[in-house]
Design an enzyme around this catalytic site. Structure first.
Site, PDB file in Angstrom:
ATOM      1  N   SER A 150      48.959 -94.558 182.776  1.00  0.00           N
ATOM      2  CA  SER A 150      49.537 -93.245 182.482  1.00  0.00           C
ATOM      3  C   SER A 150      48.535 -92.111 182.360  1.00  0.00           C
ATOM      4  O   SER A 150      48.938 -90.945 182.210  1.00  0.00           O
ATOM      5  CB  SER A 150      50.385 -93.327 181.214  1.00  0.00           C
ATOM      6  OG  SER A 150      51.601 -93.984 181.473  1.00  0.00           O
ATOM      7  N   GLY A 160      46.373 -95.052 179.038  1.00  0.00           N
ATOM      8  CA  GLY A 160      47.072 -95.623 180.173  1.00  0.00           C
ATOM      9  C   GLY A 160      47.165 -97.123 180.049  1.00  0.00           C
ATOM     10  O   GLY A 160      46.160 -97.803 179.817  1.00  0.00           O
ATOM     11  N   TYR A 203      59.054 -90.316 175.108  1.00  0.00           N
ATOM     12  CA  TYR A 203      58.145 -90.585 176.227  1.00  0.00           C
ATOM     13  C   TYR A 203      58.857 -91.374 177.320  1.00  0.00           C
ATOM     14  O   TYR A 203      59.444 -92.434 177.057  1.00  0.00           O
ATOM     15  CB  TYR A 203      56.934 -91.359 175.716  1.00  0.00           C
ATOM     16  CG  TYR A 203      55.823 -91.527 176.712  1.00  0.00           C
ATOM     17  CD1 TYR A 203      54.822 -90.571 176.826  1.00  0.00           C
ATOM     18  CD2 TYR A 203      55.764 -92.642 177.532  1.00  0.00           C
ATOM     19  CE1 TYR A 203      53.782 -90.716 177.734  1.00  0.00           C
ATOM     20  CE2 TYR A 203      54.739 -92.802 178.448  1.00  0.00           C
ATOM     21  CZ  TYR A 203      53.752 -91.839 178.542  1.00  0.00           C
ATOM     22  OH  TYR A 203      52.730 -91.990 179.450  1.00  0.00           O
ATOM     23  N   SER A 204      58.789 -90.855 178.545  1.00  0.00           N
ATOM     24  CA  SER A 204      59.475 -91.505 179.658  1.00  0.00           C
ATOM     25  C   SER A 204      58.724 -91.267 180.956  1.00  0.00           C
ATOM     26  O   SER A 204      58.505 -90.116 181.356  1.00  0.00           O
ATOM     27  CB  SER A 204      60.907 -90.970 179.794  1.00  0.00           C
ATOM     28  OG  SER A 204      61.508 -91.444 180.987  1.00  0.00           O
TER      29      SER A 204
END
Length: 347
Positions: free
Chosen positions: A77, A300, A167-168
């Site tokens: 991420s 991430g 969060y998506s």
């Protein structure tokens, strides 16, 4: 005349002074390096590494076996910071507005189960306040999907409360689609042209569907020990596809927070956490450390890899660390590592 016992004591004193001088000249192990080693001994990861960037130079440390300084790895991420940077550059160029609705750029796409792109703005996607479900709830992050498939999976779920931080990864898949709609090029092409090439990030790429990592690289392991070095990046797409190196991530965040990629107004927008009630800006989030210092960055997680980059608000100090698995047994180690790096005299 000097007493005999004083004369006898001089050699001993000199020897002690020599030992003390030798001990003081030996460099002390930085506190963050000590915590890094604990990721292996207490966190249960096969190997860990960090690269700290300061005005005076860089410092590399590693623990365990299986990681080298110049290895390529999946950044998960952290990709979102790159995508957000491209979107904000387009906003600065007046090619889109953060108040644009998703419907304006992707007409008819976001509809179903109570989701409605006519009511969602690009700002809501950037700040994770759209309420859209995360498509990885269905894929578990291991099933390759196209962007359209990812969005359709998310739209089978009703939205969370719109306007609240949730969060998506679906938000950033949609932003990748918006970039293509606005520019005519993929998010990967735009990121290469706008960020990767200008900064000389020679170890960074968007691999598309290429499952193999560039050389050099080590092995990557799932939480159960399975070797997942080969992985189709379409499991994450615009939300987590990036492959990079420690040095490149340090350079990227130093440039971003140092004002080299965005005009001041848009960098302030990126760090504005009001929409997400302090939890998230746009592709960045803040962490306030025990000493009062606030660091900015992203983490991430993707199958076989966990990465975290944090930097001071001016980008002058940056730390990136990584492990070659997606699970750390002791979650307290990350905040300790950040505090050890950025807080003076932190124990």
């Amino acid at each position: 005349m000097t007493p005999l016992r004083t004369l006898l004591a001089l050699p001993v004193s000199c020897a002690l002074l020599a030992v003390a001088a030798t001990a003081s000249s030996a460099p002390a192990t930085p506190a963050s390096d000590t915590v890094l080693a604990q990721l292996v001994t207490r966190g249960g990861v096969p190997a860990a590494a960090l690269l700290a960037r300061e005005e005076t130079g860089t410092r590399y440390a590693h623990a365990g076996t299986g990681i080298a300084r110049d290895d390529h790895f999946r950044a998960g991420s952290i990709t979102k910071t790159f995508i957000a940077t491209v979107v904000l550059q387009l906003a600065a160029e007046h090619r889109l507005s953060l108040s644009d609705t998703v419907e304006q750029h992707l007409p008819g796409l976001v509809r179903g189960a109570g989701n409605d792109g006519r009511a969602l703005t690009l700002r809501a996607l950037l700040t994770h306040t759209s309420g859209l479900a995360d498509f990885t709830q269905d894929t578990r992050g291991v099933v390759p999907v196209t962007p359209l498939q990812a969005v359709r999976l998310a739209l089978t779920h009703p939205p969370a409360d719109r306007g609240r931080f949730s969060y998506s990864s679906t938000n950033y898949v949609l932003l990748g689609m918006v970039i293509r709609q606005v520019t005519g090029d993929s998010y990967a092409t735009e990121a290469e042209r706008r960020i990767i090439a200008p900064l000389g990030l020679t170890g960074t790429s968007f691999p598309g569907s290429r499952a193999d990592l560039p050389s050099p690289h080590g092995r990557a392991y799932a939480a159960d020990g399975t070797d997942v070095t080969s992985l189709d990046p379409r499991v994450a797409g615009a939300a987590g596809e990036l492959v990079t190196t420690l040095a490149d991530l340090d350079r990227f965040y130093a440039a971003l927070l140092g004002g080299r990629l965005l005009p001041p107004r848009w960098l302030r927008e990126m760090r504005d956490t009001r929409a997400a009630h302090g939890a998230y800006g746009m592709g960045l989030f803040p962490v306030k450390l025990p000493c009062g210092v606030t660091v900015w960055g992203h983490n991430g997680r993707i199958s076989g890899s966990y990465v975290r980059t944090a930097a001071t608000v001016d980008g002058r100090r940056v730390l990136t660390y990584r492990v070659n698995t997606d699970a750390i047994a002791d979650p307290d180690l990350e905040p300790r590592l950040l505090a050890a790096e950025f807080c003076p005299r932190h124990p």
